[in-house]
Design a protein around this motif. Structure first.
Motif, PDB file in Angstrom:
ATOM      1  N   TYR A 170      -3.258 -12.027 -34.553  1.00 32.38           N
ATOM      2  CA  TYR A 170      -2.124 -12.987 -34.003  1.00 32.38           C
ATOM      3  C   TYR A 170      -2.658 -14.186 -33.267  1.00 32.38           C
ATOM      4  N   GLN A 207      -1.457 -17.806 -30.318  1.00 35.84           N
ATOM      5  CA  GLN A 207      -0.501 -18.187 -29.351  1.00 35.84           C
ATOM      6  C   GLN A 207      -0.866 -19.460 -28.857  1.00 35.84           C
ATOM      7  N   THR A 229       0.188 -22.217 -26.014  1.00 34.62           N
ATOM      8  CA  THR A 229       0.903 -22.375 -24.814  1.00 34.62           C
ATOM      9  C   THR A 229       2.315 -22.579 -25.145  1.00 34.62           C
ATOM     10  N   LYS A 238       4.724 -21.235 -26.706  1.00 37.02           N
ATOM     11  CA  LYS A 238       5.238 -20.545 -27.903  1.00 37.02           C
ATOM     12  C   LYS A 238       5.155 -19.097 -28.078  1.00 37.02           C
ATOM     13  N   GLU A 239       5.752 -18.422 -28.958  1.00 37.13           N
ATOM     14  CA  GLU A 239       5.541 -17.066 -28.929  1.00 37.13           C
ATOM     15  C   GLU A 239       4.467 -16.805 -29.838  1.00 37.13           C
ATOM     16  N   ARG A 240       3.972 -15.630 -29.565  1.00 39.18           N
ATOM     17  CA  ARG A 240       2.638 -15.244 -30.247  1.00 39.18           C
ATOM     18  C   ARG A 240       3.142 -14.790 -31.645  1.00 39.18           C
ATOM     19  N   GLU A 241       2.601 -15.248 -32.786  1.00 40.19           N
ATOM     20  CA  GLU A 241       2.812 -15.092 -33.930  1.00 40.19           C
ATOM     21  C   GLU A 241       1.923 -14.324 -34.767  1.00 40.19           C
ATOM     22  N   TRP A 293      -4.161  -5.000 -27.296  1.00 36.00           N
ATOM     23  CA  TRP A 293      -4.522  -6.093 -27.626  1.00 36.00           C
ATOM     24  C   TRP A 293      -5.946  -6.431 -27.001  1.00 36.00           C
TER      25      TRP A 293
END
Length: 116
Positions: A37, A39, A41, A43-46, A106
């Protein structure tokens, strides 16, 4: 418990390549889906890419054809080969392990910066 440790991030010019590695503390690839994933700063983790215990892979549309996820069971390591990098790939990249679709573990993340 499972520990994940990422490495391989850094600064690269647009069009360049990097390979991220994620070392896992236990042999879990036959049970867990492993994913990368990212990320930025604010924004959502994608999801970037993931690989299932059956070796099926899934990629975000934005990285298809440029990134490749793989794993080495003997080394307990998951890789993300990133080619043709773009400035918009700049992010902190995280390795994760999922059981039944839920990411339980994670890593600490590794910074990738694509800039000239």
């Amino acid at each position: 418990q499972v520990q994940l440790v990422e490495s391989g991030g850094g600064l690269v010019q647009p069009g360049g390549s990097l390979t991220l590695s994620c070392v896992v503390s236990r042999s879990i690839f036959t049970i867990y889906t492993m994913g990368w994933y990212r990320q930025v700063t604010g924004k959502e983790r994608e999801l970037v890419a993931e690989i299932t215990p059956g070796s099926s892979t899934n990629y975000a549309d934005s990285v298809k054809g440029r990134f490749t996820i793989s794993r080495d069971s003997a080394k307990k390591t998951v890789y993300l080969q990133m080619n043709s990098l773009k400035p918009e790939d700049t992010a902190v990249y995280y390795c994760g392990a999922a059981l039944r679709g839920v990411y339980n573990y994670w890593g600490q993340g590794t910074q990738v910066t694509v800039s000239s």
